[in-house]
Design an enzyme around this catalytic site. Structure first.
Site, PDB file in Angstrom:
ATOM      1  N   ALA A  12     102.322  22.670   5.493  1.00 39.09           N
ATOM      2  CA  ALA A  12     101.371  23.567   6.165  1.00 39.09           C
ATOM      3  C   ALA A  12     100.679  24.520   5.190  1.00 39.09           C
ATOM      4  O   ALA A  12     100.039  25.480   5.604  1.00 39.09           O
ATOM      5  CB  ALA A  12     102.084  24.348   7.259  1.00 39.09           C
ATOM      6  N   TYR A 154     100.589   3.547   1.423  1.00 35.22           N
ATOM      7  CA  TYR A 154     100.269   4.560   2.441  1.00 35.22           C
ATOM      8  C   TYR A 154     100.232   3.935   3.845  1.00 35.22           C
ATOM      9  O   TYR A 154     100.816   4.478   4.792  1.00 35.22           O
ATOM     10  CB  TYR A 154      98.916   5.187   2.090  1.00 35.22           C
ATOM     11  CG  TYR A 154      98.481   6.312   2.984  1.00 35.22           C
ATOM     12  CD1 TYR A 154      99.040   7.585   2.867  1.00 35.22           C
ATOM     13  CD2 TYR A 154      97.492   6.125   3.949  1.00 35.22           C
ATOM     14  CE1 TYR A 154      98.633   8.628   3.676  1.00 35.22           C
ATOM     15  CE2 TYR A 154      97.070   7.153   4.761  1.00 35.22           C
ATOM     16  CZ  TYR A 154      97.640   8.409   4.623  1.00 35.22           C
ATOM     17  OH  TYR A 154      97.233   9.439   5.436  1.00 35.22           O
ATOM     18  N   LYS A 158     102.613   4.827   7.029  1.00 32.77           N
ATOM     19  CA  LYS A 158     102.060   5.360   8.280  1.00 32.77           C
ATOM     20  C   LYS A 158     102.306   4.409   9.453  1.00 32.77           C
ATOM     21  O   LYS A 158     102.413   4.851  10.602  1.00 32.77           O
ATOM     22  CB  LYS A 158     100.570   5.654   8.113  1.00 32.77           C
ATOM     23  CG  LYS A 158     100.289   6.791   7.128  1.00 32.77           C
ATOM     24  CD  LYS A 158     100.921   8.105   7.586  1.00 32.77           C
ATOM     25  CE  LYS A 158     100.569   9.279   6.709  1.00 32.77           C
ATOM     26  NZ  LYS A 158     101.161  10.540   7.181  1.00 32.77           N
ATOM     27  N   ILE A 187      89.427  12.963   7.621  1.00 31.50           N
ATOM     28  CA  ILE A 187      89.327  14.394   7.925  1.00 31.50           C
ATOM     29  C   ILE A 187      89.071  15.130   6.596  1.00 31.50           C
ATOM     30  O   ILE A 187      89.685  14.778   5.575  1.00 31.50           O
ATOM     31  CB  ILE A 187      90.661  14.905   8.555  1.00 31.50           C
ATOM     32  CG1 ILE A 187      91.090  14.046   9.765  1.00 31.50           C
ATOM     33  CG2 ILE A 187      90.554  16.386   8.921  1.00 31.50           C
ATOM     34  CD1 ILE A 187      90.195  14.061  10.966  1.00 31.50           C
TER      35      ILE A 187
HETATM   36  P1  NAP Z   1      96.804  17.632   1.955  1.00 32.07           P
HETATM   37  O1  NAP Z   1      95.621  18.523   2.102  1.00 32.07           O
HETATM   38  O2  NAP Z   1      96.925  16.824   0.710  1.00 32.07           O
HETATM   39  O3  NAP Z   1      98.142  18.527   2.161  1.00 32.07           O
HETATM   40  C1  NAP Z   1      99.389  17.896   2.082  1.00 32.07           C
HETATM   41  C2  NAP Z   1     100.488  18.852   2.464  1.00 32.07           C
HETATM   42  O4  NAP Z   1     101.744  18.157   2.411  1.00 32.07           O
HETATM   43  C3  NAP Z   1     100.611  20.052   1.543  1.00 32.07           C
HETATM   44  O5  NAP Z   1     100.970  21.173   2.316  1.00 32.07           O
HETATM   45  C4  NAP Z   1     101.753  19.661   0.624  1.00 32.07           C
HETATM   46  O6  NAP Z   1     102.489  20.770   0.126  1.00 32.07           O
HETATM   47  C5  NAP Z   1     102.636  18.873   1.571  1.00 32.07           C
HETATM   48  N1  NAP Z   1     103.524  17.932   0.889  1.00 32.07           N
HETATM   49  C6  NAP Z   1     103.174  16.844   0.150  1.00 32.07           C
HETATM   50  N2  NAP Z   1     104.275  16.223  -0.316  1.00 32.07           N
HETATM   51  C7  NAP Z   1     105.347  16.931   0.130  1.00 32.07           C
HETATM   52  C8  NAP Z   1     106.747  16.795  -0.019  1.00 32.07           C
HETATM   53  N3  NAP Z   1     107.310  15.785  -0.706  1.00 32.07           N
HETATM   54  N4  NAP Z   1     107.549  17.714   0.576  1.00 32.07           N
HETATM   55  C9  NAP Z   1     107.013  18.722   1.271  1.00 32.07           C
HETATM   56  N5  NAP Z   1     105.697  18.913   1.460  1.00 32.07           N
HETATM   57  C10 NAP Z   1     104.859  18.019   0.887  1.00 32.07           C
HETATM   58  O7  NAP Z   1      96.898  16.579   3.161  1.00 32.07           O
HETATM   59  P2  NAP Z   1      96.066  16.503   4.534  1.00 32.07           P
HETATM   60  O8  NAP Z   1      94.808  15.763   4.257  1.00 32.07           O
HETATM   61  O9  NAP Z   1      96.015  17.820   5.184  1.00 32.07           O
HETATM   62  O10 NAP Z   1      97.005  15.512   5.374  1.00 32.07           O
HETATM   63  C11 NAP Z   1      98.033  15.985   6.213  1.00 32.07           C
HETATM   64  C12 NAP Z   1      98.676  14.791   6.905  1.00 32.07           C
HETATM   65  O11 NAP Z   1      97.687  14.076   7.647  1.00 32.07           O
HETATM   66  C13 NAP Z   1      99.299  13.778   5.939  1.00 32.07           C
HETATM   67  O12 NAP Z   1     100.478  13.234   6.502  1.00 32.07           O
HETATM   68  C14 NAP Z   1      98.228  12.717   5.840  1.00 32.07           C
HETATM   69  O13 NAP Z   1      98.751  11.464   5.462  1.00 32.07           O
HETATM   70  C15 NAP Z   1      97.687  12.719   7.261  1.00 32.07           C
HETATM   71  N6  NAP Z   1      96.321  12.187   7.344  1.00 32.07           N
HETATM   72  C16 NAP Z   1      95.287  12.805   6.685  1.00 32.07           C
HETATM   73  C17 NAP Z   1      94.007  12.270   6.785  1.00 32.07           C
HETATM   74  C18 NAP Z   1      92.816  12.894   6.107  1.00 32.07           C
HETATM   75  O14 NAP Z   1      91.714  12.316   6.194  1.00 32.07           O
HETATM   76  N7  NAP Z   1      92.926  14.030   5.461  1.00 32.07           N
HETATM   77  C19 NAP Z   1      93.787  11.106   7.533  1.00 32.07           C
HETATM   78  C20 NAP Z   1      94.876  10.506   8.177  1.00 32.07           C
HETATM   79  C21 NAP Z   1      96.135  11.064   8.081  1.00 32.07           C
HETATM   80  P3  NAP Z   1     102.086  21.457  -1.292  1.00 32.07           P
HETATM   81  O15 NAP Z   1     100.723  22.048  -1.078  1.00 32.07           O
HETATM   82  O16 NAP Z   1     103.108  22.490  -1.497  1.00 32.07           O
HETATM   83  O17 NAP Z   1     102.080  20.334  -2.275  1.00 32.07           O
END
Ligand code: NAP
Length: 246
Positions: A12, A154, A158, A187
């Site tokens: 978060a 990935y 998922k 997103i």
């Molecule tokens: P993001 O901006 O890259 O943020 C990822 C978050 O996950 C960060 O808070 C990070 O913490 C944390 N994290 C990563 N590895 C971790 C670990 N091993 N242990 C604990 N925390 C960890 O990602 P996002 O785009 O917001 O995506 C959030 C979720 O939505 C993910 O599961 C992603 O696969 C899914 N999703 C995203 C999209 C998209 O288009 N963005 C599309 C489909 C699904 P730190 O900041 O401390 O590293």
């Protein structure tokens, strides 16, 4: 709407997870802003929640670490006496073509995205079963539903989250625990910012609504699934993708 509820949102500190944390807090939940390394960003999310009259704490751990997840769930449970909402949002990508993908890149993505999700459900489910109430929401992806070239690791993680969601939903339903997945498309976050411009342009062409989504689009759905309005919804995978996968 979520007054007196305690929610853990993994990952978060930024992106979708930060938006989910802020949205749940705005609806009255006390939110655990979980992160791995981005302390300053997590602190900023906590501060923004508090500045808006909400309640939040931060907690750092690696979701791939089974023991660390146990510690986190135990400590939140000890502090508040209950955990009502778990949002498994933490996730990473390590994209590459299958024939050249490094073993460690496959393992790292499965460990964080799939096992991390299992780890948190594993420990929170015992607490929610005792409460005979709880909402678990897991972040999947359109890649887990439809597959995506260059994302074998990935997509597998998922798709695994979807199987995990449905099995957990069946197993925990008798104790009044709802388990659902959301499957975002593209997103705007750090995760998609790094994509090359030509990939982004091609992606937009595949989206009937013709644009990338906003973090709010996902957070609003998660807040709904975390609320009592969603009491009769479980085991579902709900897309937030502008119509990309139908
Ligand atoms: P993001 O901006 O890259 O943020 C990822 C978050 O996950 C960060 O808070 C990070 O913490 C944390 N994290 C990563 N590895 C971790 C670990 N091993 N242990 C604990 N925390 C960890 O990602 P996002 O785009 O917001 O995506 C959030 C979720 O939505 C993910 O599961 C992603 O696969 C899914 N999703 C995203 C999209 C998209 O288009 N963005 C599309 C489909 C699904 P730190 O900041 O401390 O590293």
């Amino acid at each position: 709407m979520l007054k007196d509820k305690v929610a853990i949102v993994t990952g978060a500190s930024r992106g979708i997870g930060a938006e989910i944390a802020k949205t749940l807090a705005a609806k009255g939940a006390t939110v655990v802003v979980h992160y791995r390394g981005s302390k300053e960003k997590a602190d900023a999310v906590k501060k923004e929640i508090e500045d808006n009259g909400g309640t939040a704490v931060t907690y750092a751990c690696d979701v791939a670490d089974f023991k660390a997840c146990e510690e986190m769930i135990k400590s939140v449970s000890k502090e508040y006496g209950h955990i009502d909402i778990l949002v498994n949002n933490a996730g990473i990508t390590k994209d590459g073509l299958l024939m050249a993908m490094k073993e460690e890149d496959f393992d790292a993505v499965i460990a964080t995205n799939l096992k991390g999700c299992f780890n948190c459900i594993r420990f929170v489910s015992r607490i929610m079963m005792k409460q005979k109430a709880g909402k678990i929401i897991n972040l999947s992806s359109v890649s887990g539903v439809a597959g995506n070239a260059g994302q074998a690791n990935y997509s597998a993680s998922k798709a695994g989250v979807i199987g995990l969601t449905k099995s957990a939903a069946r197993e925990l339903a008798a104790r009044n625990i709802n388990v659902n997945a959301v499957a975002p498309g593209f997103i705007c976050t750090d995760m998609t910012d790094v994509l090359p411009e030509n990939v982004k342009e091609d992606a937009v062409k595949q989206i009937p609504l013709g644009r990338f989504g906003k973090t709010e689009n996902v957070a609003d759905l998660v807040a709904f699934l975390a609320s009592e309005q969603a009491d009769y919804i479980t085991g579902q995978v709900i897309h937030v993708d502008g119509g990309m996968v139908m």
